[in-house]
Write a protein that holds these residues in place. Structure first.
Motif, PDB file in Angstrom:
ATOM      1  N   LYS A 135       8.756  -8.597 -37.138  1.00  0.00           N
ATOM      2  CA  LYS A 135       8.856  -8.246 -38.559  1.00  0.00           C
ATOM      3  C   LYS A 135       7.804  -7.212 -38.978  1.00  0.00           C
ATOM      4  O   LYS A 135       7.849  -6.692 -40.086  1.00  0.00           O
ATOM      5  N   LEU A 136       6.851  -6.923 -38.075  1.00  0.00           N
ATOM      6  CA  LEU A 136       5.775  -5.977 -38.387  1.00  0.00           C
ATOM      7  C   LEU A 136       6.194  -4.541 -38.108  1.00  0.00           C
ATOM      8  O   LEU A 136       7.262  -4.284 -37.551  1.00  0.00           O
ATOM      9  N   SER A 137       5.338  -3.603 -38.471  1.00  0.00           N
ATOM     10  CA  SER A 137       5.605  -2.193 -38.187  1.00  0.00           C
ATOM     11  C   SER A 137       5.566  -1.953 -36.676  1.00  0.00           C
ATOM     12  O   SER A 137       4.992  -2.755 -35.925  1.00  0.00           O
ATOM     13  N   ILE A 138       6.152  -0.853 -36.238  1.00  0.00           N
ATOM     14  CA  ILE A 138       6.177  -0.521 -34.818  1.00  0.00           C
ATOM     15  C   ILE A 138       4.756  -0.403 -34.269  1.00  0.00           C
ATOM     16  O   ILE A 138       4.447  -0.891 -33.179  1.00  0.00           O
ATOM     17  N   ALA A 139       3.875   0.232 -35.040  1.00  0.00           N
ATOM     18  CA  ALA A 139       2.487   0.414 -34.603  1.00  0.00           C
ATOM     19  C   ALA A 139       1.802  -0.933 -34.397  1.00  0.00           C
ATOM     20  O   ALA A 139       1.065  -1.129 -33.424  1.00  0.00           O
ATOM     21  N   GLU A 140       2.056  -1.880 -35.306  1.00  0.00           N
ATOM     22  CA  GLU A 140       1.440  -3.215 -35.197  1.00  0.00           C
ATOM     23  C   GLU A 140       2.020  -3.993 -34.008  1.00  0.00           C
ATOM     24  O   GLU A 140       1.301  -4.712 -33.313  1.00  0.00           O
ATOM     25  N   GLN A 141       3.320  -3.815 -33.783  1.00  0.00           N
ATOM     26  CA  GLN A 141       3.946  -4.472 -32.630  1.00  0.00           C
ATOM     27  C   GLN A 141       3.341  -3.940 -31.329  1.00  0.00           C
ATOM     28  O   GLN A 141       3.017  -4.715 -30.420  1.00  0.00           O
ATOM     29  N   LYS A 142       3.191  -2.630 -31.250  1.00  0.00           N
ATOM     30  CA  LYS A 142       2.611  -2.020 -30.052  1.00  0.00           C
ATOM     31  C   LYS A 142       1.201  -2.535 -29.803  1.00  0.00           C
ATOM     32  O   LYS A 142       0.823  -2.834 -28.659  1.00  0.00           O
ATOM     33  N   ASN A 143       0.429  -2.638 -30.858  1.00  0.00           N
ATOM     34  CA  ASN A 143      -0.951  -3.110 -30.728  1.00  0.00           C
ATOM     35  C   ASN A 143      -0.994  -4.547 -30.214  1.00  0.00           C
ATOM     36  O   ASN A 143      -1.835  -4.887 -29.373  1.00  0.00           O
ATOM     37  N   PHE A 144      -0.076  -5.379 -30.688  1.00  0.00           N
ATOM     38  CA  PHE A 144      -0.017  -6.776 -30.240  1.00  0.00           C
ATOM     39  C   PHE A 144       0.230  -6.855 -28.735  1.00  0.00           C
ATOM     40  O   PHE A 144      -0.485  -7.557 -28.004  1.00  0.00           O
ATOM     41  N   TYR A 145       1.225  -6.115 -28.244  1.00  0.00           N
ATOM     42  CA  TYR A 145       1.562  -6.164 -26.820  1.00  0.00           C
ATOM     43  C   TYR A 145       0.475  -5.508 -25.974  1.00  0.00           C
ATOM     44  O   TYR A 145       0.171  -5.967 -24.867  1.00  0.00           O
ATOM     45  N   GLU A 146      -0.103  -4.453 -26.484  1.00  0.00           N
ATOM     46  CA  GLU A 146      -1.171  -3.763 -25.751  1.00  0.00           C
ATOM     47  C   GLU A 146      -2.353  -4.704 -25.504  1.00  0.00           C
ATOM     48  O   GLU A 146      -2.935  -4.723 -24.408  1.00  0.00           O
ATOM     49  N   GLN A 147      -2.710  -5.478 -26.512  1.00  0.00           N
ATOM     50  CA  GLN A 147      -3.823  -6.417 -26.370  1.00  0.00           C
ATOM     51  C   GLN A 147      -3.494  -7.512 -25.349  1.00  0.00           C
ATOM     52  O   GLN A 147      -4.347  -7.905 -24.545  1.00  0.00           O
ATOM     53  N   LEU A 148      -2.251  -7.975 -25.374  1.00  0.00           N
ATOM     54  CA  LEU A 148      -1.842  -9.010 -24.424  1.00  0.00           C
ATOM     55  C   LEU A 148      -1.917  -8.518 -22.979  1.00  0.00           C
ATOM     56  O   LEU A 148      -2.265  -9.271 -22.068  1.00  0.00           O
ATOM     57  N   LEU A 149      -1.588  -7.248 -22.771  1.00  0.00           N
ATOM     58  CA  LEU A 149      -1.489  -6.698 -21.419  1.00  0.00           C
ATOM     59  C   LEU A 149      -2.820  -6.210 -20.860  1.00  0.00           C
ATOM     60  O   LEU A 149      -2.853  -5.670 -19.747  1.00  0.00           O
ATOM     61  N   LYS A 150      -3.889  -6.394 -21.589  1.00  0.00           N
ATOM     62  CA  LYS A 150      -5.195  -5.948 -21.085  1.00  0.00           C
ATOM     63  C   LYS A 150      -5.695  -6.803 -19.922  1.00  0.00           C
ATOM     64  O   LYS A 150      -6.535  -6.372 -19.143  1.00  0.00           O
ATOM     65  N   LYS A 151      -5.163  -8.016 -19.799  1.00  0.00           N
ATOM     66  CA  LYS A 151      -5.528  -8.875 -18.665  1.00  0.00           C
ATOM     67  C   LYS A 151      -4.697  -8.456 -17.449  1.00  0.00           C
ATOM     68  O   LYS A 151      -3.574  -8.901 -17.273  1.00  0.00           O
ATOM     69  N   LYS A 152      -5.254  -7.592 -16.628  1.00  0.00           N
ATOM     70  CA  LYS A 152      -4.498  -6.981 -15.533  1.00  0.00           C
ATOM     71  C   LYS A 152      -4.009  -7.975 -14.477  1.00  0.00           C
ATOM     72  O   LYS A 152      -3.013  -7.747 -13.822  1.00  0.00           O
ATOM     73  N   TYR A 153      -4.757  -9.048 -14.259  1.00  0.00           N
ATOM     74  CA  TYR A 153      -4.422  -9.941 -13.158  1.00  0.00           C
ATOM     75  C   TYR A 153      -3.707 -11.205 -13.622  1.00  0.00           C
ATOM     76  O   TYR A 153      -3.645 -12.196 -12.913  1.00  0.00           O
ATOM     77  N   ASP A 154      -3.164 -11.144 -14.797  1.00  0.00           N
ATOM     78  CA  ASP A 154      -2.468 -12.287 -15.385  1.00  0.00           C
ATOM     79  C   ASP A 154      -1.002 -12.250 -14.933  1.00  0.00           C
ATOM     80  O   ASP A 154      -0.156 -11.659 -15.595  1.00  0.00           O
TER      81      ASP A 154
END
Length: 381
Positions: A15-34
């Motif tokens: 429901k958020l803006s595209i920029a906010e959605q991207k930021n959410f996923y980007e933060q999740l993917l910072k754990k490289k070995y997950d």
């Protein structure tokens, strides 16, 4: 964040803006070995956002780490979605053999996990790569396989299969069969509701070739009215197909309309170099037809410009692939050593023995193996 938490959060994020959605996923993917199911899902939804914008290169960059190391992840149907997303992104980058590899691998994984639901989907995607390569006979073979397993899939899959079958038959000038496939896709599988844009494009070229001008004009107008709403891949296909109709019928108004639309698209998305190359190619064809030397030279310069950018991108992509390969091998090396002692694991030693046995020089030399059982290393001193 566990799987259920992610699904709950993801519904809110949509429901958020595209920029906010991207930021959410980007933060999740910072754990490289997950190496979790959540990472697969996050990568897919993150990559999908860029795909919808027409940024296929970014989509590939996001999904590729999952694909090259997919065996390290738990199986989930969303893994197949990742393969299909990178497949369609490379397809849009006109790397059709690479795209086909991803679809074929997805089909292999689906078969290994008895996911019959996905078979027709993958066969249809494979056919699409052959259509783009103008290998319509191979496309029809893949579509026949898709028809055979359609019973295990959602009925709506038939809409995709029969419209693509109609397109392939059109290209082979088997127009009676093409019309039959088109009508079956619409009447039995409701293709006009499920894939309306594909139906419109297919119908326009089909009725043009069948010399039914009234129907052709109807569908042509529908395409032209929707061009501003199309994704890059659909836009490219629509421009190419209508331009060919206009060229064949000497319809200058139609060809100029297509060229103006492509120019507007490139002004909006200047980094879409594959669309730019397609645009330059159509300008060149039009200029040659008009014997306009200045326009021909300008089009050639534009073609060379976009080709140079594509080569530059390919080099950058090759470097990124090497970096990922090195990183993955580094992770494998880390797994082959005990974290506490730094000694190799038993599996790693077996690997070394196999290498020695395959090496003619080394296997003729004496080799010693020592085993030691060390206990109590974790006790406090």
């Amino acid at each position: 964040m566990n799987y259920n938490d992610f699904l709950t959060r993801q519904q809110q994020i949509k429901k958020l803006s595209i920029a906010e959605q991207k930021n959410f996923y980007e933060q999740l993917l910072k754990k490289k070995y997950d190496k979790t199911e959540v990472r697969i899902l996050a990568s897919f939804y993150y990559g999908q956002l860029f795909y919808q914008e027409g940024n296929f290169r970014k989509t590939i960059e996001i999904i590729e780490p999952i694909i090259v190391d997919y065996q390290s992840y738990p199986y989930t149907p969303k893994l197949l979605s990742c393969f299909n997303l990178i497949g369609v992104a490379t397809h849009c980058e006109t790397e059709y053999n690479v795209s086909r590899f991803f679809y074929e691998t997805a089909l292999k994984i689906a078969m290994e996990n008895d996911e019959k639901y996905y078979y027709a989907f993958e066969y249809n995607n494979i056919a699409l790569t052959y259509i783009e390569e103008q290998n319509y006979e191979e496309a029809l073979k893949s579509l026949a396989l898709a028809e055979d397993v359609l019973k295990d899939c959602d009925e709506e899959m038939g809409a995709y299969i029969y419209i693509n079958k109609s397109i392939s038959l059109q290209k082979l000038n088997r127009l009676t069969e093409a019309l039959k496939a088109f009508e079956l896709g619409v009447s039995q599988y409701h293709a006009d509701t499920i894939v309306p844009d594909d139906v419109t494009r297919c119908a326009a070229t089909l009725y043009y070739k069948l010399e039914q001008p009234e129907k052709y004009e109807t569908y042509k107008k529908q395409i032209l009215s929707k061009m501003d709403e199309m994704y890059a891949a659909e836009f490219m296909d629509a421009c190419r197909e209508l331009f060919e109709c206009g060229r064949d019928s000497c319809d200058d108004n139609l060809m100029n309309h297509i060229l103006r639309s492509m120019n507007q698209y490139m002004e909006k998305y200047p980094d879409e170099i594959k669309v730019g190359l397609e645009f330059a190619e159509l300008i060149y064809v039009y200029a040659v037809g008009k014997m306009d030397k200045d326009a021909i030279l300008e089009a050639l310069e534009a073609k060379n410009y976009y080709k140079d950018r594509i080569i530059e991108y390919s080099k950058e992509n090759h470097i990124k692939s090497l970096q990922q390969y090195i990183e993955i091998n580094s992770q494998i090396s880390e797994l082959e050593r005990d974290a506490l002692t730094g000694f190799k694991t038993r599996k790693a030693y077996y690997k070394d023995i196999a290498i020695i046995e395959c090496d003619e020089e080394m296997c003729n030399q004496p080799v010693g193996i020592a085993f030691a059982d060390v206990n109590g290393l974790k006790k406090n001193q």
